[in-house]
Design a protein around this motif. Structure first.
Motif, PDB file in Angstrom:
ATOM      1  N   TRP C  79       1.144   3.766  -5.078  1.00 44.77           N
ATOM      2  CA  TRP C  79       0.646   4.919  -5.554  1.00 44.77           C
ATOM      3  C   TRP C  79      -0.409   4.931  -6.830  1.00 44.77           C
ATOM      4  O   TRP C  79      -1.261   5.211  -6.976  1.00 44.77           O
ATOM      5  N   ARG C  80       0.110   4.047  -7.549  1.00 45.25           N
ATOM      6  CA  ARG C  80      -0.435   3.755  -8.819  1.00 45.25           C
ATOM      7  C   ARG C  80      -1.609   2.559  -8.813  1.00 45.25           C
ATOM      8  O   ARG C  80      -2.376   2.381  -9.779  1.00 45.25           O
ATOM      9  N   GLY C  81      -1.719   1.740  -7.665  1.00 43.35           N
ATOM     10  CA  GLY C  81      -2.692   1.064  -7.411  1.00 43.35           C
ATOM     11  C   GLY C  81      -2.300  -0.522  -7.446  1.00 43.35           C
ATOM     12  O   GLY C  81      -3.310  -1.215  -7.505  1.00 43.35           O
ATOM     13  N   ILE C  82      -1.220  -0.859  -6.990  1.00 41.87           N
ATOM     14  CA  ILE C  82      -0.789  -2.250  -6.508  1.00 41.87           C
ATOM     15  C   ILE C  82      -0.558  -2.290  -5.077  1.00 41.87           C
ATOM     16  O   ILE C  82       0.216  -1.558  -4.550  1.00 41.87           O
ATOM     17  N   ALA C  83      -1.343  -3.225  -4.676  1.00 39.79           N
ATOM     18  CA  ALA C  83      -1.141  -3.688  -3.122  1.00 39.79           C
ATOM     19  C   ALA C  83      -0.926  -4.843  -2.840  1.00 39.79           C
ATOM     20  O   ALA C  83      -1.310  -5.692  -3.662  1.00 39.79           O
ATOM     21  N   ARG C  84      -0.372  -5.356  -1.732  1.00 46.54           N
ATOM     22  CA  ARG C  84      -0.189  -6.701  -1.623  1.00 46.54           C
ATOM     23  C   ARG C  84      -0.064  -7.085  -0.155  1.00 46.54           C
ATOM     24  O   ARG C  84      -0.107  -5.903   0.849  1.00 46.54           O
ATOM     25  N   GLU C  99      -4.795   2.296  13.436  1.00 44.43           N
ATOM     26  CA  GLU C  99      -3.440   3.150  12.909  1.00 44.43           C
ATOM     27  C   GLU C  99      -2.932   2.520  11.910  1.00 44.43           C
ATOM     28  O   GLU C  99      -2.531   3.354  10.807  1.00 44.43           O
ATOM     29  N   ASN C 100      -2.757   1.304  11.711  1.00 39.88           N
ATOM     30  CA  ASN C 100      -2.207   0.488  10.730  1.00 39.88           C
ATOM     31  C   ASN C 100      -2.924   0.904   9.370  1.00 39.88           C
ATOM     32  O   ASN C 100      -2.445   1.061   8.367  1.00 39.88           O
ATOM     33  N   LEU C 101      -4.156   1.138   9.362  1.00 39.13           N
ATOM     34  CA  LEU C 101      -5.144   1.009   8.242  1.00 39.13           C
ATOM     35  C   LEU C 101      -4.950   2.634   7.981  1.00 39.13           C
ATOM     36  O   LEU C 101      -4.888   3.088   6.648  1.00 39.13           O
ATOM     37  N   ARG C 102      -5.095   3.578   8.827  1.00 39.67           N
ATOM     38  CA  ARG C 102      -4.969   5.011   8.858  1.00 39.67           C
ATOM     39  C   ARG C 102      -3.947   5.626   8.027  1.00 39.67           C
ATOM     40  O   ARG C 102      -4.085   6.250   7.146  1.00 39.67           O
ATOM     41  N   MET C 156      -6.110  -3.411   1.750  1.00 33.99           N
ATOM     42  CA  MET C 156      -7.357  -2.799   1.029  1.00 33.99           C
ATOM     43  C   MET C 156      -7.553  -1.473   1.212  1.00 33.99           C
ATOM     44  O   MET C 156      -8.067  -0.600   0.337  1.00 33.99           O
ATOM     45  N   ALA C 157      -6.872  -0.986   2.400  1.00 38.06           N
ATOM     46  CA  ALA C 157      -6.830   0.474   2.501  1.00 38.06           C
ATOM     47  C   ALA C 157      -5.856   1.334   1.520  1.00 38.06           C
ATOM     48  O   ALA C 157      -5.934   2.462   1.730  1.00 38.06           O
ATOM     49  N   ALA C 158      -5.163   0.520   0.784  1.00 40.68           N
ATOM     50  CA  ALA C 158      -4.366   1.122  -0.213  1.00 40.68           C
ATOM     51  C   ALA C 158      -5.306   1.392  -1.334  1.00 40.68           C
ATOM     52  O   ALA C 158      -4.653   2.171  -2.139  1.00 40.68           O
ATOM     53  N   LEU C 187     -14.527  -8.493  -2.669  1.00 37.87           N
ATOM     54  CA  LEU C 187     -13.485  -7.138  -3.078  1.00 37.87           C
ATOM     55  C   LEU C 187     -13.636  -7.220  -4.500  1.00 37.87           C
ATOM     56  O   LEU C 187     -13.550  -6.098  -5.079  1.00 37.87           O
ATOM     57  N   ASN C 188     -13.468  -8.289  -5.140  1.00 34.25           N
ATOM     58  CA  ASN C 188     -13.406  -8.351  -6.329  1.00 34.25           C
ATOM     59  C   ASN C 188     -14.734  -8.201  -7.048  1.00 34.25           C
ATOM     60  O   ASN C 188     -14.707  -7.431  -8.321  1.00 34.25           O
ATOM     61  N   ALA C 189     -15.641  -8.295  -6.615  1.00 35.61           N
ATOM     62  CA  ALA C 189     -16.950  -8.196  -7.228  1.00 35.61           C
ATOM     63  C   ALA C 189     -17.328  -6.401  -7.008  1.00 35.61           C
ATOM     64  O   ALA C 189     -17.731  -5.845  -7.778  1.00 35.61           O
TER      65      ALA C 189
END
Lengths: 290, 314, 241
Positions: C79-84, C99-102, C156-158, C187-189
């Motif tokens: 929720w704070r912004g870390i995804a893996r 649905e995985n992304l949704r 990325m969807a997170a 994504l980094n850009a």
């Protein structure tokens, strides 16, 4: 009223009960602890062992211990078949273990109902010359119907620990839980090892069942009362540790015996459940877990 | 849109059930229909936890019986009306679900299952020891008058159970089509990945055990009036646990339709079979069907149908 | 330099008697492309498990945007912004790709980055990684490269500020590796900080601005890619002596 005699008698009965509980829990310790196969149906195999002993005793007057040992190879084969079905249907597919639980639950139910159909709800018991006798040391009475199961239970536990630590197959069984890849590299098929180990676990149920019907009369549904007990013992002992299982079985036996003596026998079932919940909530790795 | 239609359909069915009571007079029909509807409710309740999140509850009998015994207690104590019994049964069993979940759901799923299995035995022991609600001997319950709308109380119970079952299916439907239901599904598919994608798994699992337990308690609440004699062996019967998980497994666990299909099929089969064969043999069949489906068709009848249509399309 | 986005302080993790991480510290700056390398079993995955909250570290602390997140469960870190991503893909197998992304958009991004219709947004992300033709496919039945892309797309969807990619490229062909590198660079850009764990040296060297090297649970080197490769200790760790 608290009396020392009553307490001592309860304590001794508890220790004896504990030795027997160790025998009932051995199969769970092997399957759940070492193989990670959660066989919740194990107690019904114990009941099956009781009925096997009953049938032979009823027809030929055979000693229950003898039929327990005689049936052990049959139970081993049953275990082999059950594990093969489990492996092919769930483990190999990487299916969630929870569906496997349902499978074992179904087995438990089928065997229980089948026993019910064959033998009815009547309590069955056996006859042997030593049942009903007892020895007295001071004020403490030791009944043979408790002493024999305890001694045999302890011997069986000892035999299993020796087998696991000293033999090639035993060490392979211990290894399969931790590192099945290493086994494969050594040219040992982990599935074969697990099959043998699971069969061994079910074979102990044959003996444990014979012990059970020595202690008290048996009817098909009492197997379920043992589910809480065996898992309380297996979890309390730290999964996979046979020595821990023995200690936990003694603890539960004493706790139940004291409860039965001082609060009434119908409450002793609640003890195992209380212990199970407490352990899960406080220390899931068990008393002797890592 | 679909939701509105389904709600309308449910309404029609409940009214239909009521209309049936005006026309059909055979008491056994209501008795049997109540039994099947009760299984629709139990199977749906089980599936909200077991099918959607993948956590297996073996203690349906405990939650059901707790609802029934809550009713017995309230009838004994204050002659509480049926509505109060249903609400109370739901609350108490929901609380039990929350408690068991809270104690065991931080661990691997198997521990939750083991705890539910042991739970039934212990609650039964407690009821056996509690004389006020009948103890081991059991207790007779006298039905109140059926009121002006119904000719007898069984008819009233039948309509009430129809409404409750419909309500449970509606709850399952809304969960399945909401954010919560999608969260449940991530837990079933891969719990660790779900956590890392921001799904508060523990909270959702607790929600599922609570709702599921609550609905099982609701199913048990009218039971004393239905059976009129409550004793531990019948209230805690293992067949509740087996049926409530066999029915979704047979029907299909991922959709709200599955438990209904399973309950209607297995429920009807058992109602018919008890007339012709012994009830033990009957249960043996349920057990064998359960194991056969778990091993051979883990996605149930719905899964088989889906595979069938896929093949014909391809 | 301003405040680091991620600060790992003296993190220790033990499994029974085995010490997997022996007091690792590092800092990652906002917008940085950070590489994490090391031989097999050096503790890379354990470290990112500790950062993402899949495991709890036994000692040490982890700060994200200056706040201590050591005690937070994984979903709160998300929720704070870390995804893996996961080394072995872990899709929600019974759901479709879309649905995985949704579901991730619904749960992970939450109020932090609520935009329009999650289905539309999910499609955009899928298009970004070239997975849009597969949107309706059951995710459990995808090919290897598709699963890797789904892992990335789902992370990325997170809507993360920090994305941790755990060996996303192992076992892929070199053109597929380039494809994934391209996605991560884009994504980094767009402003996302990226930590890349990788065995394929060519990829890490090209991607990273800074690299840390782990060996046997210790950080043995850290710096720009060219400096790190020529480091004696790193050479020893990789080649043995």
């Amino acid at each position: 009223m608290f009396s020392l005699d009553l307490f001592l008698n309860a304590l001794v009965a508890g220790v004896l009960l504990g030795g027997f509980y160790a025998a009932v829990s051995l199969g769970i310790s092997i399957a759940f602890g070492l193989l990670d196969v959660v066989n919740i149906g194990h107690p019904i195999f114990v009941i099956l062992g009781s009925y096997a002993a009953f049938v032979l005793n009823d027809a030929y007057g055979l000693d229950p211990l003898l039929s327990g040992v005689l049936f052990a190879p049959v139970f081993f084969l049953i275990g082999v078949v059950v594990y093969q079905v489990y492996y092919l249907s769930f483990e190999r597919k990487g299916e969630s273990p929870l569906r496997g639980l349902v499978f074992f639950f179904g087995l438990l139910f089928i065997i229980e109902v089948a026993l019910l159909l064959k033998f009815g709800v009547d309590y069955r018991l056996i006859e042997a010359p030593y049942i009903g006798r007892s020895i007295h040391i001071g004020e403490v009475g030791i009944a043979f119907r408790l002493l024999v199961p305890c001694v045999v239970g302890l011997l069986m536990t000892l035999a299993i620990t020796q087998f696991l630590s000293r033999t090639f197959y035993g060490r392979a069984i211990k290894g399969v839980a931790q590192d099945s890849l290493a086994l494969r590299l050594m040219g040992i098929d982990p599935v074969r090892i697990k099959t043998i180990a699971f069969g061994l676990g079910i074979a102990t149920a044959s003996v444990a069942g014979a012990l059970l019907i020595m202690i008290s009369p048996v009817e098909p549904s009492i197997g379920r009362a043992y589910i809480g007990r065996v898992f309380a013992i297996a979890v309390l002992g730290g999964l996979g540790s046979i020595g821990g299982t023995l200690t936990a079985a003694l603890i539960l036996g004493i706790a139940e015996s004291l409860t039965a003596t001082f609060s009434g026998p119908s409450w002793s079932l609640a003890v195992s459940f209380g212990i199970l919940l407490l352990v899960l909530a406080v220390r899931p790795a068990g008393l002797f877990g890592r | 849109m679909q939701a509105r239609w389904l709600l309308a359909l449910a309404g029609v069915l409940i009214v239909g059930a009521f209309v049936v009571t005006r026309t059909v007079d055979n008491r056994y029909v209501y008795f049997a229909a109540y039994g099947i509807l009760q299984y629709v409710l139990l199977a749906t309740a089980w599936n909200i936890l077991g099918g959607y999140t993948g956590y297996v509850n073996f203690g349906t009998g405990a939650f059901f019986a707790l609802g029934a015994y809550t009713s017995v207690f309230l009838i004994q104590a204050v002659q509480a009306p049926l509505v109060v019994l249903i609400v109370a049964g739901g609350l108490v069993s929901g609380l039990l679900g929350f408690g068991i979940g809270y104690l065991t759901l931080r661990l691997r799923g198997v521990f939750f299952s083991i705890a539910t299995l042991a739970l039934a035995v212990v609650l039964e022991t407690m009821m056996v020891n509690w004389e006020y609600v009948g103890g081991a001997k059991g207790i007779s319950i006298i039905r109140p008058s059926a009121g002006p709308l119904f000719t007898n109380y069984v008819q009233l119970l039948f309509v009430v159970m129809a409404a409750l079952a419909m309500g449970a299916v509606a709850v399952a439907w809304f969960i399945e089509h909401s954010r919560i239901g999608r969260g449940f599904a991530t837990i079933r598919d891969n719990e660790e990945a779900a956590e890392c994608m921001g799904v508060p798994t523990l909270r959702l699992k607790l929600l599922a055990t609570t709702v599921s337990g609550c609905l099982m308690g609701i199913a048990g609440a009218p039971f004393p009036y239905y059976i009129t004699f409550v004793e531990p062996v019948s209230a805690f019967n293992l067949s509740y646990a087996v049926n409530s998980l066999a029915m979704p497994m047979v029907g299909g666990t991922t959709s709200w339709v599955g438990p209904i299909i399973g309950a209607v099929l297995l429920g009807t089969l058992q109602q018919l079979a008890t007339v012709t064969i012994s009830s033990e043999l009957n249960l043996l069949i349920v057990g064998v069907v359960l194991v056969a489906f778990v091993v051979l068709a883990p996605e149930g009848i719905l899964g088989l149908l889906r595979r069938g249509t896929r093949r014909t399309r391809a | 330099m301003g405040e680091p986005l991620l600060r790992v302080e003296n993190v220790v993790k033990r499994f029974g008697g085995f010490q997997a991480l022996g007091g690792v510290s590092l800092e990652v700056q906002p917008g940085e492309r950070f590489g994490l390398i090391g031989p097999n079993g050096s503790g890379k995955t354990t470290l990112i498990n500790c950062i993402s909250g899949t495991l709890r570290n036994d000692e040490g602390r982890i700060f994200f945007r200056g706040q201590d997140i050591t005690a937070l469960p994984a979903h709160r870190r998300t929720w704070r912004g870390i995804a893996r991503t996961f080394q072995i893909p872990r899709p929600f197998g019974t759901m479709t790709v879309l649905e995985n992304l949704r579901v991730t958009l619904e749960y992970a991004a939450r109020e932090r980055a609520r935009a329009g219709d999650p289905a539309v947004e999910a499609m955009e992300i899928l298009a970004g990684v070239g997975l849009d033709p597969k949107a309706g496919a059951i995710s459990g039945l995808l090919t290897q490269i598709e699963m890797r892309k789904l892992e990335l797309a789902r992370a990325m969807a997170a809507k993360p500020a920090l994305l941790i990619s755990d060996e996303a490229m192992a076992g892929l062909s070199s053109s597929e590796v380039d494809e994934l590198l391209e996605i991560l660079l884009r994504l980094n850009a767009a402003g996302t900080t990226v930590i890349m764990i990788e065995h394929i040296m060519r990829a890490v060297m090209r991607f990273s601005e800074r690299i840390a090297v782990l060996d046997a649970g210790e950080k043995i080197a850290e710096g720009p890619p060219d400096k790190v490769v020529s480091d004696r200790a790193v050479e020893r760790a990789y080649l043995g002596e």
